[in-house]
Design an enzyme around this catalytic site. Structure first.
Site, short mmCIF file in Angstrom:
data_model
loop_
_atom_site.label_atom_id
_atom_site.label_comp_id
_atom_site.label_asym_id
_atom_site.label_seq_id
_atom_site.Cartn_x
_atom_site.Cartn_y
_atom_site.Cartn_z
CB SER A 282 -53.88 -57.77 29.85
OG SER A 282 -53.25 -57.72 31.10
CE1 TYR B 195 -50.91 -54.96 27.13
CE2 TYR B 195 -51.12 -55.00 29.41
CZ TYR B 195 -50.91 -55.66 28.07
OH TYR B 195 -50.87 -56.88 28.10
CE LYS C 164 -53.52 -56.96 25.67
NZ LYS C 164 -53.52 -57.90 24.67
#
Length: 214
Positions: A122, A135, A139
């Site tokens: 991401s 998150y 990533k």
């Protein structure tokens, strides 16, 4: 989207996710394209289920040439509301699962001459925004794991990642439905549109195929 893109290019595919009905639906679409498809219910948080997934793929297709690690995600949470448990679960979901599946698959790739791994990372692994401490960190780790494995497994197994921005999947749909959110994302994207699953499928196909061999 990626499974269908690969099938259109001539691949037999193993579809794996937690919801049997959804992966069966994708498998039916793959079979309609004239390719073999196996739908395997799998929670990537469980090592035993990852082992069963690989065993089933080998048993029914005989070899594994490509692995796409597409499972991932984590809820939006302000930093001070992000628990230790959420942080660690996000890492396991986004990073450890990809590490484990690669660890299980690579010996089979080497036995058949080589292969390719594509990790779906991401943009939040390299840019900043509020509410993505778990998150984004996961990533970022997945992106660097990709670099490390690419260096260690070359030249027989190629490892790449796609650092994805806003893509109109079912997971993003609730955010896009919020007032002004689609316009905000489009304004931050140079091409002034949200991505589609087909955009990512095309990139994954190129990276996994001989066309992306270098």
């Amino acid at each position: 989207g990626i499974a269908l893109g690969f099938a259109e290019a001539g691949a037999d595919v193993v579809c794996a996710a937690r919801t049997q009905g959804e992966i069966e639906a994708v498998a039916l679409q793959v079979r309609a394209l004239g390719r073999r498809a196996i739908a395997v219910r799998c929670d990537v948080m469980e090592r035993a289920q990852l082992e069963a997934l690989v065993s089933r793929a080998i048993a029914e297709l005989g070899r594994i040439d490509v692995l796409v690690n597409n499972a991932g995600g984590s809820p939006w949470k302000p930093f001070l509301q992000t628990s230790e448990r959420l942080f660690e679960e996000s890492f396991r979901f986004n990073v450890t699962s990809a590490f484990l599946l690669a660890r299980l698959v690579v010996p089979h790739m080497l036995a058949s001459g080589g292969g390719a791994i594509v990790n779906i990372s991401s943009a939040l692994g390299r840019i900043t925004d509020r509410g993505f401490s778990a998150y984004g960190t996961a990533k970022a780790a997945l992106s660097h794991l990709t670099r490390l494995l690419a260096n260690e497994l070359a030249p027989r197994v190629r490892v790449n990642a796609i650092s994805v921005g806003a893509v109109e999947t079912s997971a993003l749909a609730p955010f896009l439905a919020a007032e002004g959110m689609r316009e905000k994302l489009e304004a931050r994207t140079p091409l002034r549109r949200v991505g589609s699953p087909e955009d990512i499928a095309a990139a994954a196909l190129w990276l996994a195929s001989d066309a992306g061999g270098w």
